[in-house]
Scaffold this motif. Structure first.
Motif, PDB file in Angstrom:
ATOM      1  N   LEU A 227     -17.633 -20.351 -82.774  1.00  0.00           N
ATOM      2  CA  LEU A 227     -17.088 -19.410 -83.745  1.00  0.00           C
ATOM      3  C   LEU A 227     -16.341 -20.113 -84.870  1.00  0.00           C
ATOM      4  O   LEU A 227     -16.437 -19.705 -86.036  1.00  0.00           O
ATOM      5  N   HIS A 228     -15.596 -21.172 -84.549  1.00  0.00           N
ATOM      6  CA  HIS A 228     -14.841 -21.837 -85.617  1.00  0.00           C
ATOM      7  C   HIS A 228     -15.768 -22.500 -86.629  1.00  0.00           C
ATOM      8  O   HIS A 228     -15.432 -22.609 -87.809  1.00  0.00           O
TER       9      HIS A 228
ATOM     10  N   LEU B 208     -21.815 -15.657 -72.561  1.00  0.00           N
ATOM     11  CA  LEU B 208     -21.036 -14.427 -72.549  1.00  0.00           C
ATOM     12  C   LEU B 208     -21.927 -13.271 -73.014  1.00  0.00           C
ATOM     13  O   LEU B 208     -21.923 -12.894 -74.191  1.00  0.00           O
ATOM     14  N   GLU B 209     -22.700 -12.737 -72.090  1.00  0.00           N
ATOM     15  CA  GLU B 209     -23.600 -11.638 -72.445  1.00  0.00           C
ATOM     16  C   GLU B 209     -22.825 -10.367 -72.768  1.00  0.00           C
ATOM     17  O   GLU B 209     -23.309  -9.500 -73.499  1.00  0.00           O
ATOM     18  N   LEU B 210     -21.610 -10.269 -72.221  1.00  0.00           N
ATOM     19  CA  LEU B 210     -20.718  -9.150 -72.515  1.00  0.00           C
ATOM     20  C   LEU B 210     -19.334  -9.714 -72.764  1.00  0.00           C
ATOM     21  O   LEU B 210     -18.799 -10.446 -71.930  1.00  0.00           O
ATOM     22  N   PHE B 211     -18.747  -9.389 -73.921  1.00  0.00           N
ATOM     23  CA  PHE B 211     -17.406  -9.876 -74.268  1.00  0.00           C
ATOM     24  C   PHE B 211     -16.779  -8.828 -75.184  1.00  0.00           C
ATOM     25  O   PHE B 211     -16.932  -8.867 -76.398  1.00  0.00           O
ATOM     26  N   GLN B 212     -16.079  -7.866 -74.567  1.00  0.00           N
ATOM     27  CA  GLN B 212     -15.590  -6.711 -75.316  1.00  0.00           C
ATOM     28  C   GLN B 212     -14.131  -6.432 -75.000  1.00  0.00           C
ATOM     29  O   GLN B 212     -13.679  -6.606 -73.867  1.00  0.00           O
ATOM     30  N   PHE B 213     -13.393  -5.983 -76.048  1.00  0.00           N
ATOM     31  CA  PHE B 213     -12.004  -5.580 -75.920  1.00  0.00           C
ATOM     32  C   PHE B 213     -11.791  -4.281 -76.697  1.00  0.00           C
ATOM     33  O   PHE B 213     -12.535  -4.003 -77.646  1.00  0.00           O
TER      34      PHE B 213
ATOM     35  N   GLY C 122     -22.383 -13.477 -76.688  1.00  0.00           N
ATOM     36  CA  GLY C 122     -23.564 -14.314 -76.863  1.00  0.00           C
ATOM     37  C   GLY C 122     -23.243 -15.792 -76.931  1.00  0.00           C
ATOM     38  O   GLY C 122     -24.149 -16.634 -76.882  1.00  0.00           O
ATOM     39  N   ALA C 123     -21.965 -16.136 -77.027  1.00  0.00           N
ATOM     40  CA  ALA C 123     -21.562 -17.546 -77.091  1.00  0.00           C
ATOM     41  C   ALA C 123     -21.618 -18.191 -75.710  1.00  0.00           C
ATOM     42  O   ALA C 123     -21.603 -17.519 -74.678  1.00  0.00           O
ATOM     43  N   GLU C 124     -21.669 -19.515 -75.692  1.00  0.00           N
ATOM     44  CA  GLU C 124     -21.699 -20.281 -74.448  1.00  0.00           C
ATOM     45  C   GLU C 124     -20.296 -20.772 -74.097  1.00  0.00           C
ATOM     46  O   GLU C 124     -19.579 -21.281 -74.972  1.00  0.00           O
ATOM     47  N   VAL C 125     -19.909 -20.623 -72.854  1.00  0.00           N
ATOM     48  CA  VAL C 125     -18.682 -21.239 -72.351  1.00  0.00           C
ATOM     49  C   VAL C 125     -19.081 -22.578 -71.749  1.00  0.00           C
ATOM     50  O   VAL C 125     -19.849 -22.643 -70.794  1.00  0.00           O
ATOM     51  N   SER C 126     -18.577 -23.644 -72.335  1.00  0.00           N
ATOM     52  CA  SER C 126     -18.998 -25.001 -71.991  1.00  0.00           C
ATOM     53  C   SER C 126     -18.131 -25.595 -70.882  1.00  0.00           C
ATOM     54  O   SER C 126     -16.962 -25.242 -70.748  1.00  0.00           O
ATOM     55  N   PRO C 127     -18.647 -26.550 -70.118  1.00  0.00           N
ATOM     56  CA  PRO C 127     -17.847 -27.219 -69.093  1.00  0.00           C
ATOM     57  C   PRO C 127     -16.990 -28.353 -69.657  1.00  0.00           C
ATOM     58  O   PRO C 127     -16.245 -28.979 -68.919  1.00  0.00           O
ATOM     59  N   PHE C 128     -17.075 -28.599 -70.960  1.00  0.00           N
ATOM     60  CA  PHE C 128     -16.443 -29.800 -71.514  1.00  0.00           C
ATOM     61  C   PHE C 128     -14.995 -29.611 -71.938  1.00  0.00           C
ATOM     62  O   PHE C 128     -14.285 -30.590 -72.157  1.00  0.00           O
TER      63      PHE C 128
ATOM     64  N   SER D 277     -11.041  -4.338 -71.073  1.00  0.00           N
ATOM     65  CA  SER D 277     -11.905  -5.459 -71.444  1.00  0.00           C
ATOM     66  C   SER D 277     -13.119  -5.515 -70.529  1.00  0.00           C
ATOM     67  O   SER D 277     -13.109  -4.959 -69.427  1.00  0.00           O
ATOM     68  N   ALA D 278     -14.178  -6.169 -70.989  1.00  0.00           N
ATOM     69  CA  ALA D 278     -15.392  -6.323 -70.174  1.00  0.00           C
ATOM     70  C   ALA D 278     -16.034  -7.662 -70.502  1.00  0.00           C
ATOM     71  O   ALA D 278     -16.440  -7.900 -71.644  1.00  0.00           O
ATOM     72  N   ILE D 279     -16.109  -8.551 -69.504  1.00  0.00           N
ATOM     73  CA  ILE D 279     -16.672  -9.894 -69.680  1.00  0.00           C
ATOM     74  C   ILE D 279     -17.671 -10.149 -68.561  1.00  0.00           C
ATOM     75  O   ILE D 279     -17.341  -9.978 -67.376  1.00  0.00           O
ATOM     76  N   TRP D 280     -18.875 -10.581 -68.924  1.00  0.00           N
ATOM     77  CA  TRP D 280     -19.927 -10.789 -67.911  1.00  0.00           C
ATOM     78  C   TRP D 280     -21.061 -11.606 -68.514  1.00  0.00           C
ATOM     79  O   TRP D 280     -21.311 -11.508 -69.719  1.00  0.00           O
ATOM     80  N   PRO D 281     -21.759 -12.456 -67.717  1.00  0.00           N
ATOM     81  CA  PRO D 281     -21.594 -12.741 -66.287  1.00  0.00           C
ATOM     82  C   PRO D 281     -20.544 -13.811 -65.991  1.00  0.00           C
ATOM     83  O   PRO D 281     -20.281 -14.116 -64.834  1.00  0.00           O
ATOM     84  N   VAL D 282     -20.004 -14.419 -67.052  1.00  0.00           N
ATOM     85  CA  VAL D 282     -18.926 -15.388 -66.854  1.00  0.00           C
ATOM     86  C   VAL D 282     -17.747 -14.675 -66.201  1.00  0.00           C
ATOM     87  O   VAL D 282     -17.369 -13.570 -66.604  1.00  0.00           O
ATOM     88  N   LYS D 283     -17.172 -15.286 -65.187  1.00  0.00           N
ATOM     89  CA  LYS D 283     -16.017 -14.711 -64.517  1.00  0.00           C
ATOM     90  C   LYS D 283     -14.771 -14.908 -65.378  1.00  0.00           C
ATOM     91  O   LYS D 283     -14.670 -15.886 -66.129  1.00  0.00           O
TER      92      LYS D 283
END
Length: 612
Positions: free
Chosen positions: A40-41, A360-365, A379-385, A414-420
């Motif tokens: 995003l940045h 992040l297939e679902l990321f809502q507030f 739709g963004a990726e949460v990275s392990p780095f 809020s709703a976040i999925w499938p990332v915990k």
């Protein structure tokens, strides 16, 4: 005034800085690694420069690349955000030597406050009370153990160059000291390149109170009051608020005056935070509050100060870096209302807070409530780095209870999925009686965290509504003329069997699965037959890597007998150490983990066979 700014950071704080810079008419330049190419940045900046591979040590921590990017793009100034190089005096000096404006304190101030032991000596000379402990040069483990015994257990081991809870452990007994010291040294060396430790007396009823300070190049220093950051897990802040509950005006005046003296002692310029520890066994008292450290940068929790003062701290940073005086005097600053911030992490509290990665297939507030500072999008990726924080959820109210209720509502919706995420854990923390009463100390989660971290389950009502939309009449064998219109049917909820009460006929053309969102948590519900009627069941003893990482210690050998909860190995990922333990009593039937090896997500590290 600065006209172009390179942000030497990523994620939420980079987006936060870009937002203010845009409002001030300042051109912004982002930097990014391979993993952040679509971040995003990068999207929000006016320009973006690729600076290297995904690991931070090959990109965001390489000062030469960042300065070169600033030169190439014609940036006038560099803002370091927090973390990474924000408190690196050598980098700050290199920025200045390159003819660029450093949006931060003088390198000499960073150096003076960068090492906790030296900073405490400096504060003592400035008349700022400090916590009892050992801050010397002798780092021999046996000697440090002797010092800990002299101080008296419990003690706190802290990396002198540390921050964010890394390289820090509470030790309750002498027999645990050496192992805890070694773990702190490994973590500190990996995070800061410095394994030097100090030992402090551990306060039994501690509260973490910090004061926001701000200095300019004209000799002015002001404070913007205090924040309470006592709700912590493993010394990492979870929920912060401003002002501090139970703080009377006399104590506030004494505390903030000490913070200003601390900043003046190092000729401080820009935004900084003086952190104190309070013995709250008899409430907040000025004679029981001691200096811990100074963070020579903008803090993660700065929004709560902005909310109660009406000040944009990033704007102040940019104005002061441009040579302007602080916009307001101390007399013009006041507390108005109450604010709270929750750190939303991509992690699974029910599995020991292991970080969670993926799309992040679902990321809502809720759009109508509060403030969300984030560096990700749907739709963004949460990275392990990098650090797993994905958002800061900030609520404001006229009083503390209004702010608490709003923050809870924001998280619940809020709703976040499938990332915990840790959303349900944060809601449970906000509802804890001690938090509601404003009497939290830093040990609360350690004492009562088990109840807060239990895996959430949707209500029967939510399950039934979702199930009715999934099951067609063809699967509802129990529904026939003159038969009861209620029955129990099996489903899979995140792969585990649940029995749901169904009422009447269902949909004609159902989807194969449905998301159930409630109270900040999200689950996937699937018809039992559609999923093949499998799933759930007891663990088979396979110890899988929960994410990509590095094996830094192996505690067992093949053939060893182990008991439930016994540590098997330690994995380093997302800048933290994670212990993997035995799921039940048994024998190590297979061991694939090797210390020093890199492993991928779901790699089989070991297998435990149940004891006969």
């Amino acid at each position: 005034m600065i006209t172009s700014l390179l942000i030497a950071n990523r994620g939420e704080i980079a987006c936060r800085i870009i937002r203010t810079a845009r409002e001030m008419g300042i051109r912004t330049i982002a930097v990014y690694s391979d993993a952040d190419a679509k971040a995003l940045h990068v999207r929000e900046a006016d320009e973006a420069v690729h600076i290297g591979p995904s690991p931070a040590r090959e990109s965001y921590l390489v000062g030469e690349k960042i300065i070169a990017a600033a030169k190439t793009t014609g940036a006038q100034a560099i803002h370091p955000g927090y973390g990474f190089l924000s408190e690196n005096a050598e980098f700050a000096q290199a920025v200045t030597d390159a003819g660029l404006v450093w949006v931060g304190p003088k390198p000499s101030s960073i150096t003076a406050m960068g090492l906790k032991d030296a900073a405490k000596k400096l504060m003592t000379d400035a008349g700022v009370p400090v916590t009892p402990g050992y801050m010397g040069e002798n780092q021999d483990p046996a000697f440090l153990a002797e010092q800990a015994a002299k101080i008296g257990y419990p003690v706190l081991i802290k990396a002198v160059a540390g921050g964010g809870g890394k390289g820090m452990r509470k030790v309750d007994a002498a027999g645990d000291f050496i192992d805890a010291l070694a773990s702190c040294q490994r973590e500190a060396a990996a995070s800061f390149g410095n394994d030097h430790m100090l030992i402090e007396k551990y306060i039994l009823t501690p509260r973490h109170i910090e004061v926001q300070v701000f200095g300019d190049t004209h000799g002015h220093v002001v404070h913007l009051f205090e924040r309470d950051c006592s709700l912590q897990r493993r010394h990492q802040k979870v929920i912060e608020e401003a002002p501090a509950p139970g703080m009377d005006e006399a104590t506030r005046e004494a505390l903030c005056a000490a913070a200003v003296r601390a900043a003046q002692a190092v000729d401080y310029v820009g935004a900084g935070t003086i952190e104190f520890i309070a013995d709250a066994s008899e409430g907040l008292r000025a004679d029981r509050i001691w200096f811990m450290e100074m963070n020579t940068r903008l803090q993660v929790e700065h929004p709560v100060t902005e909310e109660i003062t009406g000040v944009d701290l990033v704007e102040w940073q940019l104005r002061v870096a441009s040579g302007e005086p602080i916009p307001l005097t101390q007399d013009q600053l006041a507390i108005n209302g109450w604010a709270m911030e929750a750190r939303l992490y991509a992690e699974d509290p029910a599995k020991g807070f292991l970080p969670s990665i993926g799309t992040l297939e679902l990321f809502q507030f809720p759009e109508h409530l509060g403030r969300i500072d984030t560096g990700v999008y749907e739709g963004a990726e949460v990275s392990p780095f990098y650090d797993p924080m994905i958002a800061k959820v900030i609520a404001y109210g006229e009083d503390r209870e209004e702010a608490r209720e709003m923050l809870s509502e924001m998280l619940e919706d809020s709703a976040i999925w499938p990332v915990k995420s840790n959303s349900a854990f944060l809601i449970a923390a906000l509802d804890h009686p001690d938090f509601v009463a404003g009497t939290v100390d830093t040990g609360l989660i350690g004492r009562d965290g088990e109840a807060m971290t239990a895996a959430p389950m949707p209500s029967d009502h939510a399950l039934t509504d979702a199930a009715m939309a999934l099951v067609p009449r063809s699967l509802q064998a129990g529904f026939r003329l003159n038969a009861p219109d209620v029955r129990i049917a099996p489903f899979l909820l995140d792969g585990k069997r649940v029995d749901v009460t169904l009422h009447g006929p269902g949909a004609e053309e159902p989807a194969p699965a449905m998301l159930v969102a409630e109270s900040g948590a999200v689950w996937q519900l699937t018809p039992w037959r559609a999923a093949g009627g499998t799933g759930g069941g007891a663990s088979d003893g396979a110890i899988l890597s929960p994410m990509p990482g590095k094996v830094i210690a192996v505690e067992v050998a093949a053939g060893d007998k182990v008991i439930k909860g016994q540590k098997l190995l330690t994995l380093e990922a997302m800048k933290m150490e994670h212990s993997l333990t035995a799921p039940f009593d048994g024998v190590v039937a297979q061991l694939n983990a090797i210390a020093g090896a890199q492993v991928q997500v779901e790699a089989l590290l070991a297998k435990i066979e149940a004891a006969e």
